[in-house]
Scaffold this active site. Sequence first.
Site, mmCIF file in Angstrom:
data_model
loop_
_atom_site.group_PDB
_atom_site.id
_atom_site.type_symbol
_atom_site.label_atom_id
_atom_site.label_comp_id
_atom_site.label_asym_id
_atom_site.label_seq_id
_atom_site.Cartn_x
_atom_site.Cartn_y
_atom_site.Cartn_z
ATOM 1 N N ASP A 1 -3.834 6.029 6.056
ATOM 2 C CA ASP A 1 -4.295 7.327 6.552
ATOM 3 C C ASP A 1 -5.354 7.065 7.629
ATOM 4 O O ASP A 1 -5.019 6.780 8.769
ATOM 5 C CB ASP A 1 -4.829 8.129 5.357
ATOM 6 C CG ASP A 1 -5.175 9.571 5.672
ATOM 7 O OD1 ASP A 1 -4.949 10.031 6.799
ATOM 8 O OD2 ASP A 1 -5.689 10.251 4.771
ATOM 9 N N GLU B 1 0.844 -1.199 0.000
ATOM 10 C CA GLU B 1 0.000 0.000 0.000
ATOM 11 C C GLU B 1 0.878 1.247 0.000
ATOM 12 O O GLU B 1 1.995 1.228 0.518
ATOM 13 C CB GLU B 1 -0.921 -0.028 1.224
ATOM 14 C CG GLU B 1 -1.815 1.170 1.395
ATOM 15 C CD GLU B 1 -2.829 1.374 0.268
ATOM 16 O OE1 GLU B 1 -2.427 1.426 -0.918
ATOM 17 O OE2 GLU B 1 -4.007 1.550 0.570
#
Length: 184
Positions: free
Chosen positions: A111, A107
């Site tokens: 967040d 990835e």
Amino acid sequence: MKKINSIDDYTKRIKRVLVTEEEIKQAIAKAGKEIDAMYDGRPILLVSILKGAFVFLADICRAVSVPCEVAFMCAKSYYDGTVSSGNVKITMDLNQDITNYHVVIVEDIVDTGRTLKDIVALLKTRNPLSLKVVTLLDKPSRRVVDFHADMALFTIPDHFVIGYGLDYNEYFRNLPYIAEYCEE
């Protein structure tokens, strides 16, 4: 965002470099060695979350020496903005059985954690031999769900970032470093 019409318009949106190209190269070389040690020669399936992680996937793939295959998924939670919508949608799923694979999700950034938490939950139902998450960037100050990557190359502050595959409205993916985006 208004359309970018010139190189000057493009470059003025790059506020400052947060992670240099050289720092990224060094961290990926180290991560490749750690992944090799984790799997001790056993084959892995690297799963890139598109579009942002494609550059990272390419470099991680070259940094490991264990046999590896690659696959792609696409999930979306940002829609024409700099804030996650909170709605994660899988727009492209794996088309293979993963029950005989050690899966490593590659990835670009963790967040809020929503996207990866949903993807990990989905893939665990498919019974891989093992499942790990490697992220280029971790932004823990924005986390809204309980999720932690197994490996994070860099922890960054709460800035909207671009470069090295990460974008703002599809621009800036080609930058060889991670930069803070300059809002107008």
